[in-house]
Design an enzyme around this catalytic site. Structure first.
Site, PDB file in Angstrom:
ATOM      1  N   ASN A   1       1.435  -2.251   5.267  1.00 39.59           N
ATOM      2  CA  ASN A   1       0.674  -1.014   5.403  1.00 39.59           C
ATOM      3  C   ASN A   1      -0.655  -1.035   4.642  1.00 39.59           C
ATOM      4  OD1 ASN A   1       0.450   2.049   5.913  1.00 39.59           O
ATOM      5  ND2 ASN A   1       0.337   1.878   3.680  1.00 39.59           N
TER       6      ASN A   1
ATOM      7  N   TYR B   1     -13.428  -1.856  10.300  1.00 39.32           N
ATOM      8  CA  TYR B   1     -12.085  -1.294  10.348  1.00 39.32           C
ATOM      9  C   TYR B   1     -11.510  -1.419  11.759  1.00 39.32           C
ATOM     10  CZ  TYR B   1      -8.220   2.010   9.971  1.00 39.32           C
ATOM     11  OH  TYR B   1      -6.980   2.582   9.999  1.00 39.32           O
TER      12      TYR B   1
ATOM     13  N   LYS C   1      -8.343  -3.820  12.864  1.00 37.05           N
ATOM     14  CA  LYS C   1      -7.107  -3.279  13.428  1.00 37.05           C
ATOM     15  C   LYS C   1      -6.835  -3.859  14.823  1.00 37.05           C
ATOM     16  CE  LYS C   1      -5.746  -0.800   9.988  1.00 37.05           C
ATOM     17  NZ  LYS C   1      -4.506  -1.129   9.251  1.00 37.05           N
TER      18      LYS C   1
ATOM     19  N   GLY D   1       0.820  -1.212   0.000  1.00 39.75           N
ATOM     20  CA  GLY D   1       0.000   0.000   0.000  1.00 39.75           C
ATOM     21  C   GLY D   1       0.844   1.248   0.000  1.00 39.75           C
ATOM     22  N   ALA D   2       1.872   1.266  -0.868  1.00 41.36           N
ATOM     23  CA  ALA D   2       2.882   2.327  -0.820  1.00 41.36           C
ATOM     24  C   ALA D   2       2.652   3.433  -1.840  1.00 41.36           C
ATOM     25  CB  ALA D   2       4.271   1.730  -1.023  1.00 41.36           C
TER      26      ALA D   2
ATOM     27  N   ALA E   1     -12.433  -3.418  14.215  1.00 42.17           N
ATOM     28  CA  ALA E   1     -12.230  -4.817  14.588  1.00 42.17           C
ATOM     29  C   ALA E   1     -11.025  -5.419  13.866  1.00 42.17           C
ATOM     30  CB  ALA E   1     -13.486  -5.626  14.270  1.00 42.17           C
TER      31      ALA E   1
ATOM     32  N   VAL F   1      -3.160  -7.685  -1.742  1.00 37.72           N
ATOM     33  CA  VAL F   1      -2.590  -8.484  -0.666  1.00 37.72           C
ATOM     34  C   VAL F   1      -3.554  -9.532  -0.136  1.00 37.72           C
ATOM     35  CG1 VAL F   1      -1.010  -6.647   0.024  1.00 37.72           C
ATOM     36  CG2 VAL F   1      -3.258  -6.823   1.141  1.00 37.72           C
TER      37      VAL F   1
ATOM     38  N   ARG G   1       0.436   5.837  -1.778  1.00 33.05           N
ATOM     39  CA  ARG G   1       0.018   7.119  -1.194  1.00 33.05           C
ATOM     40  C   ARG G   1       0.003   7.016   0.328  1.00 33.05           C
ATOM     41  NH1 ARG G   1      -4.302   5.525  -4.265  1.00 33.05           N
ATOM     42  NH2 ARG G   1      -4.083   7.426  -5.495  1.00 33.05           N
TER      43      ARG G   1
END
Length: 258
Positions: free
Chosen positions: A95, A163, A167, A17-18, A165, A69, A20
């Site tokens: 990320n 989101y 994390k 996720g690079a 949960a 991913v 941005r």
């Protein structure tokens, strides 16, 4: 290892996720400290290629590599491409992440497919990429994995249920996996609060919501991606050689509900 016919000893990092936000800032920070960087993206090819271009301009090597991913075949192909291009991997930054644009008050507005997608990327994706990278990482002298968790995974707040949960699962997996992959491989996480990224854009566009969110932060502002990138660099490098299973909060002091 050899790159372009010359012996190269620079460490290598893969950042998912690079294209941005925090991932972009982390990729550039690692490059600025001498890492060659594999820039992963899912759909934002142009943005990822721009990040790779900036990295090359700083004097190190870069590879933009596409992979969702959540899809294991794509992840395995990505890791194979990193091995082919660089011959090593010293740091992995997990990320990549998504959220659902449904407030916690709207139980019926959240589709189960939306819930599943958030968990597929944020949790399964993190595990899938880590597992695929472990054999290559273990060949490095001082390998490390850094996961992007969130303050939302540490305490209740206004974030969408899937989101938050997901994390929380990242936090637990970070601590659990650290025991599973040690002692040769260290695994830590950062837990950002409100940061100026695309994910925060809906709040940034609404002055009342932004003021409410900012009022819960002792530093009275949102963070910048670069302010998360530097702790990621610290955890990825040997500067944190006696740390594993840790979650570093980067939230301007916003540790209460808000």
């Amino acid at each position: 290892d050899r790159r372009g016919g010359a012996v190269v000893t620079r460490p290598v990092a893969l950042v998912t996720g690079a294209a941005r936000g925090i991932g972009r800032a982390a990729a550039l920070a690692l490059a600025g400290h001498g890492y060659d960087v594999a820039v992963n993206y899912s759909v934002s090819e142009a943005a990822a290629q721009q990040v790779a271009k900036q990295i090359r301009e700083s004097g190190v090597s870069a590879l933009a590599v596409q992979a969702d991913v959540a899809e294991e075949p794509a992840v395995l192909a990505m890791v194979a491409a990193v091995r082919e291009e660089f011959g090593r991997l010293d740091a992995l930054v997990n990320n990549a992440g998504v959220t659902a644009d449904v407030p916690p008050s709207d139980l019926d507005g959240l589709s189960m497919s939306g819930w599943d997608r958030v968990f597929a990327v944020n949790v399964r994706g993190m595990f899938c990429v880590t597992r695929a990278c472990v054999p290559l990482l273990r060949e490095a002298p001082h390998p490390a994995v850094v996961n992007t968790a969130s303050i939302a995974g540490l305490r209740p707040g206004p974030q969408p249920f899937p989101y938050a949960a997901s994390k929380a699962a990242v936090v637990n997996l970070t601590r659990t996996l650290a025991g599973g992959v040690g002692p040769a491989l260290r695994l830590n996480a950062v837990a950002p609060g409100w940061v100026i990224t695309d994910m925060a854009e809906p709040v940034l566009r609404r002055p009342a919501e932004k003021r409410k969110a900012t009022s819960t932060i002792p530093l009275r502002r949102f963070g910048r991606p670069e302010e998360v990138a530097m702790p990621i660099l610290f955890l990825a490098s040997d500067m944190s050689s006696y740390m594993t299973g840790e979650i570093i909060n980067i939230n301007g002091g916003n540790v209460l509900c808000g």
